[in-house]
Design a protein around this motif. Structure first.
Motif, PDB file in Angstrom:
ATOM      1  N   THR A 468       0.850  -1.197   0.000  1.00 48.16           N
ATOM      2  CA  THR A 468       0.000   0.000   0.000  1.00 48.16           C
ATOM      3  C   THR A 468       0.882   1.242   0.000  1.00 48.16           C
ATOM      4  N   MET A 476      -3.405   3.551  -2.527  1.00 45.64           N
ATOM      5  CA  MET A 476      -3.154   2.602  -3.603  1.00 45.64           C
ATOM      6  C   MET A 476      -2.821   1.235  -2.996  1.00 45.64           C
ATOM      7  N   SER A 478      -1.925  -2.464  -3.938  1.00 41.49           N
ATOM      8  CA  SER A 478      -1.432  -3.179  -5.112  1.00 41.49           C
ATOM      9  C   SER A 478      -1.272  -4.667  -4.835  1.00 41.49           C
ATOM     10  N   GLU A 480       0.668  -7.698  -6.675  1.00 39.95           N
ATOM     11  CA  GLU A 480       1.661  -7.975  -7.710  1.00 39.95           C
ATOM     12  C   GLU A 480       1.971  -9.461  -7.762  1.00 39.95           C
ATOM     13  N   VAL A 537       0.516  -6.312 -12.165  1.00 36.22           N
ATOM     14  CA  VAL A 537       0.241  -5.572 -10.938  1.00 36.22           C
ATOM     15  C   VAL A 537      -1.159  -4.974 -11.060  1.00 36.22           C
ATOM     16  N   THR A 539      -3.947  -2.688  -9.201  1.00 37.00           N
ATOM     17  CA  THR A 539      -3.951  -1.649  -8.175  1.00 37.00           C
ATOM     18  C   THR A 539      -5.371  -1.171  -7.926  1.00 37.00           C
TER      19      THR A 539
END
Length: 563
Positions: A468, A476, A478, A480, A537, A539
């Motif tokens: 984050t 945000m 994320s 991944e 990724v 988000t």
């Protein structure tokens, strides 16, 4: 908003110390400008501190009242009021005006101070200006009369004349400040009250071509006021303002009326002081009344025009959404019927084949295939239920621990093929607690993590890494992975309903579509960056109102979907 504020229902923020100090020089500047429009002792045709005081009180609350009262009392001598012992009394009426305006419109009615629609505009006009102004003028002129600063025979004449002048100046100066600057102030957290401020619609902004037309009308107004007597031809200004209201709507009308105030009152007063005493004449009283009514009429007309255009735009948007929903519904019915029938046909076929053989091992193999088809059918039904639940249920604001939720979702996938190969990393989740909708965040994570496991790296060490960060007033979140990634030509399609992007995609094609729709329900966005063969990724950009909070656990706060 902190969790404590959410639980207590408070919406005020702690403002900087300078909001106590800055109002005083602003009010003093307004007083100096107003002195140019002085009619007689203690009175002026225009009194700008009223507009400045009203605006700052709406922005920063009652903290501006001490500075306002201090300015009004200390400047009494500049208006020719020589009795120093009464200066403290002279400052009361206008302070009462600002206090009552804030109390009626902001506190009692809970008005939207950026005036986004006709209803708020009328509330502001009546409770924010008219009622407090009547009380203020009666108090002020009565004090002047009792103190002997104004002759009794001029009481009503001055009350009405200066009353209309104060209304015009307060109305025309405070409107552009509130309408145009309030969203800007809110974005920079400079307002006392935390409010969800809508951005100005396109109908409050002018395009380049419209600016040229607007400036042409302004030039025509300047020429009229330069060569024609304002007292005899004041109605021409009203015609021009009405044209702007019908042509461009509310925002342009606010600017035009403010410009009219400048060229008809302020500029003449600044050029020569002898211009304004004849404003007390009876003919000028009629001009003042007509001008005030035209300002109100054109502003309301502009507001109605903007509201009508905005309603039309929203109606067209809803129609487009309905057409898209109908198209998606057709695809949904077709795909659901196909995806439901395929596993059922497979099961029925395997049952028929099993009846034709007596070999036990073949029966077991057929049962395994039937079980796989049943699981596939169950997973598809679950996704359809998620789709339905997301569309029909309201959201909730509740405390959510992102790290705990992510681990919970990941553990729920422990029976998925390849789960034990995945290295799950969540140490980079620096902002654990947020205020959001837990069920929808879980729905999004369920789809993203299951895809990351399904399309994992088969040659190296597969991982899923969560993190984050706060960026551009958004949180945000994320997810991944180093899986097979997404082909560039498929990136714009992966969030479409029933889209399958790979030959290994044995799912329904609803997962990412549901994730994106769930993100929309919580005012978030779901974006992806991916390099084919290296990983992806995803988000989740949570809105500015969803920020990290302490680990306290009040009850969830329902959210009205219409807000």
């Amino acid at each position: 908003m902190s969790l404590t504020e959410a639980s207590n229902g408070t919406s005020d923020r702690r403002l900087s110390w300078w909001t106590w100090v800055v109002p005083l020089p602003i009010f003093f500047l307004g007083t100096l400008i107003s002195l140019e429009a002085k009619i007689t002792t203690g009175t002026s045709l225009l009194y700008l501190p009223l507009a400045f005081g009203l605006t700052l009180a709406y922005w920063w609350g009652p903290r501006v009242l001490p500075a306002f009262y201090l300015n009004a009392s200390a400047c009494a001598g500049l208006w020719g009021l020589s009795r120093v012992e009464l200066w403290a009394v002279y400052g009361l009426p206008e302070t009462v005006f600002v206090a009552l305006s804030w109390l009626f419109f902001v506190k009692i009615i809970s008005g939207k101070i950026w005036l986004p629609d006709t209803k708020q505009m009328i509330y502001f006009l009546i409770t924010g200006i008219m009622i407090p102004l009547v009380i203020y003028k009666f108090m002020l002129e009565s004090i002047f009369m009792l103190a002997g600063d104004a002759p009794v025979e001029n009481y009503w004449n001055l009350l009405i004349t200066t009353g209309f002048g104060d209304f015009i100046s307060t109305f025309c100066v405070s409107l552009p400040l509130l309408h145009f600057l309030t969203p800007w102030m809110a974005k920079r957290e400079l307002l006392l009250h935390r409010e969800k401020i809508e951005h100005l619609s396109q109908y409050s902004r002018l395009r380049k071509v419209q600016w040229l037309e607007f400036l042409t009308v302004a030039i025509i107004a300047s020429v009229i006021n330069l060569f024609l007597d304002f007292i005899d031809y004041w109605f021409l200004n009203g015609i021009l303002s009405l044209y702007v209201a019908m042509r461009f709507g509310f925002g342009a009308t606010v600017l035009m009326n403010s410009y009219m105030l400048i060229i008809t009152y302020m500029v003449p007063a600044a050029i020569h002081h002898g211009y304004l005493p004849h404003f007390a004449e009876s003919q000028m009283l009629r001009t003042q009344l007509g001008t005030a009514l035209l300002y109100v009429f054109t502003i309301i007309t502009g507001r109605l025009v903007s509201d009508m255009r905005l309603s039309e735009a929203r109606l067209n948007e809803r129609n487009n959404e309905l057409n898209q929903m109908n198209s998606e519904l057709d695809r949904f019915v077709y795909s659901v019927s196909h995806d439901l029938s395929a596993p059922l046909k497979s099961i029925l076929g395997l049952v028929s084949i099993s009846r034709l053989t007596t070999v036990e091992n073949e029966h077991r193999h057929h049962f395994d295939l039937i079980e796989r088809s049943a699981y596939k059918l169950e997973a598809f039904v679950a996704e359809v239920l998620d789709y339905s639940r997301n569309r029909r249920t309201e959201g909730a604001h509740e405390p959510v621990n992102l790290k705990d939720l992510s681990q919970e979702v990941f553990q729920n996938l422990q029976f998925a093929d390849g789960f034990n190969e995945i290295a799950f990393e969540d140490a980079a989740i620096k902002h654990e607690w947020v205020i959001s909708d837990r069920s929808r965040l879980k729905m999004i994570l369920q789809n993203l993590l299951s895809n990351a496991i399904k399309f994992r790296n088969k040659t190296g060490k597969p991982f899923i890494r969560l993190s984050t960060q706060v960026k551009a007033e958004k949180l945000m979140f994320s997810i991944e992975d180093n899986g097979e990634g997404i082909r560039p030509e498929l990136k714009h399609k992966i969030f479409d309903m029933f889209f399958r992007g790979s030959h290994r995609s044995d799912g329904s094609g609803l997962g990412l579509y549901i994730a994106r729709e769930a993100a929309k329900k919580i005012d978030a966005t779901l974006e992806v960056t991916s390099t084919y063969g290296e990983g992806s990724v995803f988000t989740i950009a949570l809105p500015a109102s969803v920020v990290p909070v302490p680990a306290e656990l009040p009850k969830p706060i329902p959210v009205d979907q219409d807000e």
